[in-house]
Design an enzyme around this catalytic site. Structure first.
Site, short mmCIF file in Angstrom:
data_model
loop_
_atom_site.label_atom_id
_atom_site.label_comp_id
_atom_site.label_asym_id
_atom_site.label_seq_id
_atom_site.Cartn_x
_atom_site.Cartn_y
_atom_site.Cartn_z
N ASP A 23 35.56 48.48 27.80
CA ASP A 23 34.91 47.20 28.05
C ASP A 23 34.90 46.43 26.74
OD1 ASP A 23 33.01 45.11 28.32
OD2 ASP A 23 32.16 46.15 30.04
N ASP A 77 37.91 36.98 34.10
CA ASP A 77 36.95 36.93 35.22
C ASP A 77 35.95 35.80 34.99
OD1 ASP A 77 38.23 39.11 36.25
OD2 ASP A 77 36.75 40.58 35.62
N ASP A 130 43.44 29.12 35.89
CA ASP A 130 43.54 28.02 36.86
C ASP A 130 42.14 27.58 37.30
OD1 ASP A 130 42.92 30.34 38.31
OD2 ASP A 130 43.63 29.41 40.16
N GLU A 178 50.52 37.94 35.79
CA GLU A 178 50.53 38.19 37.25
C GLU A 178 49.71 37.11 37.99
OE1 GLU A 178 50.19 41.35 35.52
OE2 GLU A 178 51.72 42.57 36.52
N TYR A 179 48.51 36.84 37.48
CA TYR A 179 47.65 35.85 38.14
C TYR A 179 48.25 34.45 38.05
CZ TYR A 179 43.66 38.68 39.47
OH TYR A 179 42.84 39.58 40.10
N1 SAM Z 1 45.27 38.96 32.48
C1 SAM Z 1 45.76 39.38 33.77
C2 SAM Z 1 46.52 38.27 34.42
O1 SAM Z 1 46.42 37.12 33.97
O2 SAM Z 1 47.26 38.54 35.38
C3 SAM Z 1 44.63 39.92 34.66
C4 SAM Z 1 43.60 38.93 35.10
S1 SAM Z 1 42.28 39.68 36.03
C5 SAM Z 1 41.54 38.36 36.88
C6 SAM Z 1 41.07 40.03 34.78
C7 SAM Z 1 41.21 41.42 34.20
O3 SAM Z 1 40.35 41.54 33.10
C8 SAM Z 1 40.85 42.55 35.17
O4 SAM Z 1 41.87 43.51 35.17
C9 SAM Z 1 39.53 43.09 34.61
O5 SAM Z 1 39.36 44.47 34.88
C10 SAM Z 1 39.69 42.80 33.14
N2 SAM Z 1 38.42 42.63 32.44
C11 SAM Z 1 37.41 41.80 32.79
N3 SAM Z 1 36.39 41.90 31.93
C12 SAM Z 1 36.76 42.81 31.00
C13 SAM Z 1 36.13 43.36 29.85
N4 SAM Z 1 34.88 42.99 29.51
N5 SAM Z 1 36.79 44.27 29.11
C14 SAM Z 1 38.05 44.66 29.47
N6 SAM Z 1 38.70 44.18 30.56
C15 SAM Z 1 38.06 43.27 31.31
#
Ligand code: SAM
Length: 213
Positions: free
Chosen positions: A95, A117, A153, A192-193
Site C-alpha cells: 500500500d 482510484d 479520465d 490498460e484503463y
Molecule cells: N494504472 C493502471 C492503469 O492505468 O491501467 C491501473 C489503474 S486502477 C484503476 C488503480 C490501481 O491502483 C489498482 O490496481 C489498485 O489496486 C491500485 N492502488 C490503488 N491504491 C493504491 C495504493 N494506495 N497503493 C498501491 N496500489 C494502489
C-alpha cells in the site's frame, strides 16, 4: 480493478524474483538491485502493468519500479514480463501509504500515477494518490527536478488534483484536458484503463508537476 479468485497469486508473488520483499530494507540501495545507477521511475497503483512494462522495453537506460496493492493484479504484470531479460523492471506489492519508507531522499526521478482510484467520498480524500498528503510523501524522495505525471479520465479527480498540486506548494509544469488531441500525445504510452476509457470516447486528462527547490 481487483481481480478476485486468482488462486495462488500470493504464493506466486512470494517466490517471484522480480517482486522485492522487505522493500524498506532497500531504501537508498535500489541501485544495488538493478546493478547500475540509472534513473529510477516508478508507477504507483500500476495495475496489470501494460504501461510500465512497455516503457521498460522502450527505455533500457531507465530503471522502473511498479507498485501495486493487490497480488491478484500484480500477477498480471509479472506474466507480461515472462521472458523479458532487460533487467530494468522490479515490482513491490504494498500500500503506497508507506511509500516514503521505501525510497530515500533524491532516489526517484519520476513518479507516474495513472487512473488512480478516485475515492469519491470527501472523507476519503487523503487516500487519493494525488492528495496533498501524498504529495508530501513524494516530496521526501523525488529528486529536486523530478516530475509527478498523472493521467485520468475522471474530471472531478483531475480538478481536485490540480488544486492539490497548488495547495501542496508544487508547480504545474503543464496540463491538458484532452491528452490524445494535445501536443503531449506524441510518444504517449497508453495504460490498460486509458485504452478502455478512450475507446469509450472519454477524453484523457494529464498533468505534470514539480516543485521549486
Ligand atoms: N494504472 C493502471 C492503469 O492505468 O491501467 C491501473 C489503474 S486502477 C484503476 C488503480 C490501481 O491502483 C489498482 O490496481 C489498485 O489496486 C491500485 N492502488 C490503488 N491504491 C493504491 C495504493 N494506495 N497503493 C498501491 N496500489 C494502489
Amino acid at each position: 480493478m481487483r481481480l478476485r479468485n486468482i488462486k495462488g497469486s500470493r504464493e506466486a508473488i512470494a517466490e517471484h524474483p522480480l517482486v522485492i520483499k522487505e522493500e524498506q530494507t532497500y531504501k537508498g540501495r535500489w541501485y544495488e538491485l538493478f546493478g547500475n545507477d540509472h534513473p529510477i521511475h516508478i508507477e504507483v497503483g500500476m495495475g496489470k502493468g501494460k504501461f510500465l512494462t512497455e516503457l521498460a522495453g522502450n527505455n533500457p537506460d531507465i530503471n522502473y519500479i511498479g507498485i501495486e496493492k493487490y497480488s491478484s493484479v500484480l500477477i498480471r504484470a509479472l506474466e507480461k514480463c515472462e521472458g523479458y531479460e532487460g533487467g530494468n523492471i522490479l515490482f513491490i506489492r504494498m500500500d503506497a501509504e508507506t511509500i516514503a519508507d521505501v525510497f530515500d531522499k533524491d532516489e526517484v526521478d519520476r513518479i507516474y500515477l495513472n487512473f488512480s482510484d478516485p475515492w469519491p467520498k470527501d472523507r476519503h480524500a487523503k487516500r487519493r494518490l494525488t492528495s496533498k498528503e501524498f504529495f508530501s510523501r513524494y516530496d521526501q524522495f523525488l529528486k529536486d527536478d523530478g516530475r509527478v505525471i498523472f493521467k485520468t479520465d475522471n474530471r472531478p479527480l483531475f480538478d481536485f488534483s490540480l488544486e492539490q498540486v497548488r495547495e501542496a506548494g508544487w508547480i504545474l509544469e503543464n496540463y491538458t484536458y484532452d491528452l490524445h488531441h494535445s501536443e503531449y500525445a506524441e510518444g504517449n504510452v497508453m495504460t490498460e484503463y486509458e485504452e478502455k476509457f478512450s475507446a469509450m470516447g472519454n477524453p484523457i486528462c494529464r498533468l505534470s508537476a514539480y516543485r521549486e527547490k
